[in-house]
Design an enzyme around this catalytic site. Structure first.
Site, short mmCIF file in Angstrom:
data_model
loop_
_atom_site.label_atom_id
_atom_site.label_comp_id
_atom_site.label_asym_id
_atom_site.label_seq_id
_atom_site.Cartn_x
_atom_site.Cartn_y
_atom_site.Cartn_z
N LEU A 1 0.93 -1.27 -0.02
CA LEU A 1 0.43 0.17 0.26
C LEU A 1 0.87 0.81 0.31
O LEU A 1 2.24 1.43 0.41
CB LEU A 1 -0.37 -0.47 1.52
CG LEU A 1 -2.28 -0.47 1.21
CD1 LEU A 1 -2.69 -0.44 2.66
CD2 LEU A 1 -3.23 0.24 0.42
N ASP A 2 0.11 2.65 -0.88
CA ASP A 2 1.56 3.06 -0.92
C ASP A 2 1.60 3.95 1.03
O ASP A 2 0.39 4.44 1.42
CB ASP A 2 0.89 4.30 -1.88
CG ASP A 2 1.46 4.29 -3.41
OD1 ASP A 2 1.71 3.16 -3.31
OD2 ASP A 2 -0.22 4.17 -3.90
#
Length: 307
Positions: A49-50
């Site tokens: 996930l960023d």
């Protein structure tokens, strides 16, 4: 002479913790923090996930790491806030502004472009991604000012709904296949609207069988570990096979389990004709995953180490 720091002995814990990843953490930083809190020997996450994104991040520990790759293939659900009128280098709020345009779109305008992005679509991955070109991650090339040709990929958007419009900010709900980039989706929707857009906020609400209601905050884990100890966090560990609940179960006898755990294909009780299966022994303990072969036998693929 400085006193040498004693290295603490890691614990052999196994299972899955569903973390509500906090803002600003990379997936790996979040994993390492939780692994330290658990004092676990081994850990892995199930797809990045960023740092800008929050929400569902399944973390696998011990024996559960053997099955993390199967969670990578899972469908995902997100809620995202689009910032209209501004495009950035990274297609999210962390990038440098490329262009600003006036925003004069209505809710009806937004609703009218969304159908084109539902179903099976082609998507060009962003330059700021972990995909590799000649062994180099694209984001490293992008940081050096390079842009390379990226091949469009097939992805599926099974749900794309408009949740709210608040001035130049638009909230969307998205359900999609693995490999979908929400940043690219938002950028493409912004281009279709003629004003450009980037991701201002992103929250993953579901990954495979796991949803946000099961997720534990990092703050809660830290507080509990400080108040009690690492063992207190074991209550949040889900079983190692919890991400494979959609697979059929095959039960083996004590005799069959012995041979199966030594690498031999065996006949299982109520086994399907083909595909991947979860395998349990005569004591209803999960002992690994297998695949049905042409002879109707369960061939071992990944085994659980017996304690």
């Amino acid at each position: 002479m400085a006193q040498q720091q004693v290295k603490r002995k890691r614990r052999a814990v196994s299972g899955v913790i569903i973390l509500d990843k906090p803002l600003g953490f990379s997936s790996n930083a979040a994993l390492q923090k939780v692994r330290w809190l658990l004092n676990a020997e081994k850990g892995g996450h199930t797809g990045s996930l960023d740092p800008l994104a929050t929400g569902v991040l399944p973390l696998c520990f011990g024996e559960a790491t053997k099955f993390s790759r199967y969670l990578l293939d899972a469908d995902k659900c997100y809620e995202t806030v689009m910032q209209l009128g501004v495009t950035t280098t990274t297609a999210d709020a962390e990038g440098e502004v490329l262009e600003r345009k006036p925003v004069s779109v209505t809710q009806a305008d937004i609703e009218s472009v969304l159908p084109a992005f539902r179903g099976a679509i082609k998507q060009v991955p962003p330059m700021y991604s972990a995909l590799k070109k000649d062994g180099q991650p694209l984001y490293k090339l992008a940081r050096n000012g390079e842009t390379v040709e990226r091949e469009a990929r097939d992805v599926t958007i099974s749900k794309l709904e408009l949740l709210a419009v608040n001035g130049d900010k638009v909230k969307l709900s998205v359900a999609c296949s693995k490999g979908t980039y929400i940043r690219s989706l938002v950028e493409d929707i912004g281009a279709q609207l003629g004003c450009g857009a980037h991701v201002a906020e992103l929250r993953r609400t579901q990954a495979g069988p796991f949803d946000i209601s099961q997720a534990i905050s990092l703050e809660k884990l830290i507080a509990l570990q400080e108040q009690q100890d690492s063992e207190a966090l074991d209550q949040f560990l889900l079983p190692s096979d919890c991400g494979l609940t959609h697979w059929p179960i095959v039960e083996l006898t004590e005799h069959s389990s012995y041979y199966w755990l030594h690498g031999q294909p065996v006949r299982g009780n109520q086994a399907p004709r083909f595909g991947m299966v979860r395998v349990y022994n005569h004591q209803a303990q999960f002992i690994g995953i297998g695949e049905m072969n042409d002879d109707g036998l369960v061939a071992p693929k990944r085994l659980i180490q017996s304690k």
